[in-house]
Design a protein around this motif. Structure first.
Motif, PDB file in Angstrom:
ATOM      1  N   THR A   3     -11.209  13.531   1.526  1.00  0.00           N
ATOM      2  CA  THR A   3      -9.645  13.870   0.911  1.00  0.00           C
ATOM      3  C   THR A   3      -9.315  12.314   0.696  1.00  0.00           C
ATOM      4  O   THR A   3      -8.165  12.377  -0.146  1.00  0.00           O
ATOM      5  CB  THR A   3      -9.029  14.217   2.052  1.00  0.00           C
ATOM      6  OG1 THR A   3      -9.118  13.650   3.295  1.00  0.00           O
ATOM      7  CG2 THR A   3      -9.601  15.702   2.406  1.00  0.00           C
ATOM      8  N   LEU A   4      -9.902  11.295   0.878  1.00  0.00           N
ATOM      9  CA  LEU A   4      -9.343  10.011   0.509  1.00  0.00           C
ATOM     10  C   LEU A   4      -9.396   9.736  -0.738  1.00  0.00           C
ATOM     11  O   LEU A   4      -8.551   8.747  -1.489  1.00  0.00           O
ATOM     12  CB  LEU A   4      -9.806   8.889   1.492  1.00  0.00           C
ATOM     13  CG  LEU A   4      -9.637   8.703   2.891  1.00  0.00           C
ATOM     14  CD1 LEU A   4     -10.585   7.690   3.535  1.00  0.00           C
ATOM     15  CD2 LEU A   4      -8.266   8.551   3.390  1.00  0.00           C
ATOM     16  N   LEU A   5     -10.181  10.331  -1.383  1.00  0.00           N
ATOM     17  CA  LEU A   5     -10.678  10.330  -3.041  1.00  0.00           C
ATOM     18  C   LEU A   5      -9.679  10.880  -3.799  1.00  0.00           C
ATOM     19  O   LEU A   5      -9.639  10.808  -5.082  1.00  0.00           O
ATOM     20  CB  LEU A   5     -12.088  10.529  -3.362  1.00  0.00           C
ATOM     21  CG  LEU A   5     -13.248   9.754  -2.604  1.00  0.00           C
ATOM     22  CD1 LEU A   5     -14.534  10.585  -2.879  1.00  0.00           C
ATOM     23  CD2 LEU A   5     -13.197   8.195  -2.868  1.00  0.00           C
ATOM     24  N   LEU A   6      -8.893  11.819  -3.127  1.00  0.00           N
ATOM     25  CA  LEU A   6      -7.734  12.599  -3.935  1.00  0.00           C
ATOM     26  C   LEU A   6      -6.623  11.897  -4.469  1.00  0.00           C
ATOM     27  O   LEU A   6      -5.688  11.500  -3.272  1.00  0.00           O
ATOM     28  CB  LEU A   6      -7.345  13.728  -3.299  1.00  0.00           C
ATOM     29  CG  LEU A   6      -8.494  14.865  -3.134  1.00  0.00           C
ATOM     30  CD1 LEU A   6      -8.001  16.090  -2.211  1.00  0.00           C
ATOM     31  CD2 LEU A   6      -9.114  15.394  -4.409  1.00  0.00           C
ATOM     32  N   PRO A   7      -6.393  11.527  -5.434  1.00  0.00           N
ATOM     33  CA  PRO A   7      -4.903  10.779  -5.843  1.00  0.00           C
ATOM     34  C   PRO A   7      -3.615  11.673  -5.635  1.00  0.00           C
ATOM     35  O   PRO A   7      -3.876  13.017  -5.426  1.00  0.00           O
ATOM     36  CB  PRO A   7      -5.054  10.551  -7.446  1.00  0.00           C
ATOM     37  CG  PRO A   7      -6.568  10.880  -7.774  1.00  0.00           C
ATOM     38  CD  PRO A   7      -7.125  11.795  -6.798  1.00  0.00           C
TER      39      PRO A   7
END
Length: 291
Positions: free
Chosen positions: A128-132
């Motif tokens: 989820t950290l990769l979702l802008p």
């Protein structure tokens, strides 16, 4: 005899050279710190200027003017900064407490519990950290509109989307990994339940990580701007950063003195929090088995 004399001379020369080197390093660090502080010092200077003085070319750098008190009164009387600060403090504290509690529980589960798919689930949390933010912004807006929280529950709009943190889960999971598992086994043998183990063992050993995580999340919530603007909340329900942006214009004309005063006031609470929690913040990322 000559060796003793040469050793004595070298012992006298080396400290002086070290002293000169140390003074040079300190002087260089002072210059670097001053350069870094120039924007903040300039903001303090502009915050004291009147509207006409803020448009002078070249800008008035010294001495300070005397309009700071008027700017503060304007922000409090006509801009409602007291209500904006109260809203932001309440929202930030709610999010900090909820995020810290959920991150600590998730970290405990990922470290001290064994269940199928544990590694995959942790990987999914990190994914989820990769979702802008731009990707999830429109779905969140649609969800808030469907729930009709924008007009009825503005506090829920500003808090609910931020109650979970993948960064916090990772931080506590890494911290709990460095805690010996013998403590969990000893607590289990003594008949301690999971809540008792959490509050009696993990929490006392995690104050530095809790302080570091709380400060990070408080500053992140304090600086929220895009989400409150997108939700188009009423003026009395907005947060401090929106108030700072709205303070830039007075009767259609930019007032940089008022804008800088608003920025200075908005930066005081995070600065106070950092001063109070700087020890915990610096120690919270030192993940060793000695903690």
């Amino acid at each position: 005899m000559q060796d003793v004399q040469s050793t004595t001379v070298q012992s006298r020369v080396r400290p002086s050279r070290r002293g000169k080197t140390r003074w040079g390093v300190h002087l260089g660090l002072i210059v670097v710190c001053f350069v870094i502080c120039i924007p903040a010092l300039y903001a303090l200077q502009v915050a004291t200027l009147t509207t006409n003085e803020s448009f002078l070319v070249p800008p008035k750098l010294f001495p300070p003017s005397g309009d700071f008190d008027n700017n503060v009164r304007t922000l409090w009387d006509s801009r409602g900064f007291d209500q904006l600060i109260l809203n932001t403090v309440v929202i930030s504290l709610v999010v900090v407490v909820a995020k810290t509690a959920m991150a600590m529980l998730a970290g405990m589960v990922f470290v001290f519990y064994r269940f199928p798919g544990r590694v995959f689930l942790f990987f999914f949390v990190l994914l989820t950290l990769l979702l802008p933010t731009e990707i999830i912004l429109q779905p969140l807006v649609d969800l808030m509109a469907e729930l009709q929280w924008g007009a009825n529950n503005p506090r829920l709009v500003l808090t609910m989307p931020f109650l979970a943190s993948a960064v916090g889960v990772f931080l506590f999971r890494q911290h709990f990994t460095n805690i010996p598992r013998e403590l969990a086994e000893a607590a289990q043998i003594d008949g301690a339940t999971a809540p008792r183990f959490l509050f009696s063992v993990l929490v006392p050993m995690s104050w530095n990580v809790i302080g570091a995580h709380a400060m990070i999340q408080f500053i992140a919530m304090w600086n929220q701007y895009v989400w409150p603007v997108v939700m188009s909340l009423d003026r009395e329900d907005q947060v401090i950063q929106v108030g700072v942006a709205n303070a830039a214009t007075v009767s259609g004309q930019a007032d940089f003195g008022l804008l800088m005063t608003a920025g200075v006031i908005a930066s005081i609470p995070p600065l106070i929090l950092f001063i109070l929690l700087q020890k915990q913040f610096m120690s919270g990322f030192t993940l060793t088995r000695d903690k």
